[in-house]
Scaffold this motif. Structure first.
Motif, PDB file in Angstrom:
ATOM      1  N   VAL A   1       1.466  -7.014   5.549  1.00  0.00           N
ATOM      2  CA  VAL A   1       1.341  -5.594   5.857  1.00  0.00           C
ATOM      3  C   VAL A   1       0.962  -5.445   7.335  1.00  0.00           C
ATOM      4  O   VAL A   1       0.130  -6.210   7.848  1.00  0.00           O
ATOM      5  N   LYS A   2       1.570  -4.488   7.994  1.00  0.00           N
ATOM      6  CA  LYS A   2       1.148  -4.094   9.336  1.00  0.00           C
ATOM      7  C   LYS A   2       0.792  -2.624   9.302  1.00  0.00           C
ATOM      8  O   LYS A   2       1.624  -1.772   8.956  1.00  0.00           O
ATOM      9  N   THR A   3      -0.450  -2.318   9.641  1.00  0.00           N
ATOM     10  CA  THR A   3      -0.900  -0.937   9.698  1.00  0.00           C
ATOM     11  C   THR A   3      -0.608  -0.373  11.072  1.00  0.00           C
ATOM     12  O   THR A   3      -0.925  -1.002  12.083  1.00  0.00           O
TER      13      THR A   3
ATOM     14  N   GLU B   1       9.019  -0.163  12.513  1.00  0.00           N
ATOM     15  CA  GLU B   1       7.815   0.596  12.871  1.00  0.00           C
ATOM     16  C   GLU B   1       8.172   2.000  13.336  1.00  0.00           C
ATOM     17  O   GLU B   1       7.503   2.977  12.966  1.00  0.00           O
TER      18      GLU B   1
ATOM     19  N   PRO C   1       0.826  -1.213   0.000  1.00  0.00           N
ATOM     20  CA  PRO C   1       0.000   0.000   0.000  1.00  0.00           C
ATOM     21  C   PRO C   1       0.854   1.255   0.000  1.00  0.00           C
ATOM     22  O   PRO C   1       2.012   1.251   0.432  1.00  0.00           O
TER      23      PRO C   1
ATOM     24  N   ARG D   1       6.932   5.488  11.437  1.00  0.00           N
ATOM     25  CA  ARG D   1       6.240   6.582  12.135  1.00  0.00           C
ATOM     26  C   ARG D   1       7.019   7.891  12.012  1.00  0.00           C
ATOM     27  O   ARG D   1       6.430   8.957  11.814  1.00  0.00           O
TER      28      ARG D   1
ATOM     29  N   SER E   1       5.513  -2.957   5.314  1.00  0.00           N
ATOM     30  CA  SER E   1       5.191  -4.042   4.386  1.00  0.00           C
ATOM     31  C   SER E   1       6.435  -4.878   4.109  1.00  0.00           C
ATOM     32  O   SER E   1       7.560  -4.369   4.162  1.00  0.00           O
TER      33      SER E   1
ATOM     34  N   ARG F   1       2.293   4.817   1.123  1.00  0.00           N
ATOM     35  CA  ARG F   1       2.743   5.285   2.439  1.00  0.00           C
ATOM     36  C   ARG F   1       3.152   4.108   3.334  1.00  0.00           C
ATOM     37  O   ARG F   1       2.833   4.048   4.512  1.00  0.00           O
ATOM     38  N   SER F   2       3.882   3.177   2.713  1.00  0.00           N
ATOM     39  CA  SER F   2       4.454   2.051   3.451  1.00  0.00           C
ATOM     40  C   SER F   2       5.958   2.208   3.575  1.00  0.00           C
ATOM     41  O   SER F   2       6.617   2.729   2.669  1.00  0.00           O
TER      42      SER F   2
ATOM     43  N   LEU G   1       2.258   5.014   7.086  1.00  0.00           N
ATOM     44  CA  LEU G   1       1.121   4.390   7.765  1.00  0.00           C
ATOM     45  C   LEU G   1       1.234   2.879   7.912  1.00  0.00           C
ATOM     46  O   LEU G   1       0.468   2.274   8.656  1.00  0.00           O
ATOM     47  N   HIS G   2       2.158   2.262   7.170  1.00  0.00           N
ATOM     48  CA  HIS G   2       2.247   0.800   7.156  1.00  0.00           C
ATOM     49  C   HIS G   2       3.714   0.375   7.113  1.00  0.00           C
ATOM     50  O   HIS G   2       4.580   1.122   6.672  1.00  0.00           O
TER      51      HIS G   2
END
Length: 205
Positions: free
Chosen positions: A202-204, A152, A123, A156, A164, A125-126, A161-162
């Motif tokens: 994917v981790k949101t 992560e 996605p 941030r 991947s 913005r990964s 946002l993700h």
């Protein structure tokens, strides 16, 4: 230099002295594919070490982070914003061709092009984790989880946002690690054309 800690692991940006161990770890993520790409282990390590020293590709020092346990590099991760992926992929191809005998260029180009169509597009913005590996002698001591947690933090800090990543469909230990770390499998590709199957995670945040 960005430094974070998780459990007993310290994660930091890779430095010039890390080139040999980073090359070994990245090679270990998919030795058969690396061998097919440039012609064998020795050539693969030369290519990865060269790429590490050159900016702008997907294993350049500026995108590699390492996890240390008691001062020893236990793992490495290369990651970058997904909108950099195409540019960095073309750059690593140029490095690879420069380290590959001319007669192997057609096979290397074919493998590169086929590989590019084997995984789902992450996605927007990964932060994309292009490779992550731990020293097999130091596994199950938290290095990989520390690297994922660091990914992560990086995402941030960049307003993404993700997080991947992709892994081999048959890599059960890696899949367990990602799923237990909150990643969701979003797509699978079955083996074809001499390439393994892949699962995209994917981790949101």
């Amino acid at each position: 230099m960005t430094v974070s800690t998780a459990g007993d692991a310290l994660v930091r940006r890779a430095g010039p002295d890390d080139a040999p161990i980073v090359a070994e770890l990245v090679y270990a993520t998919s030795p058969k594919l690396h061998d097919r790409f440039v012609g064998g282990r020795a050539q693969s390590l030369v290519m990865l070490t060269t790429a590490f020293s050159r900016p702008g590709n997907n294993v350049s020092a500026e995108v590699v982070h390492v996890a240390e346990l008691n001062g020893r590099v236990a793992g490495a991760m290369a990651c970058f914003a997904i909108d950099e992926a195409r540019r960095r992929g073309r750059a690593i191809l140029r490095v690879a061709l420069g380290c590959t005998p001319l007669h192997r260029w057609p096979a290397a180009l074919s493998l590169y092009l086929r590989g590019g169509h084997m995984t789902a597009r992450p996605p927007a913005r990964s932060l994309y984790v292009d490779s992550i590996a731990t020293d097999e002698r130091l596994r199950r001591r938290g290095a990989a989880r520390a690297l994922l947690a660091h990914a992560e933090e990086l995402a941030r800090s960049q307003g993404l946002l993700h997080v991947s990543l992709d892994t081999d469909l048959e890599n059960t230990p890696a899949r367990h690690l990602y799923e237990s770390s909150g990643f969701i499998g979003v797509a699978e590709t079955q083996p074809r054309g001499g390439l393994p199957g892949f699962v995209s995670y994917v981790k949101t945040l």
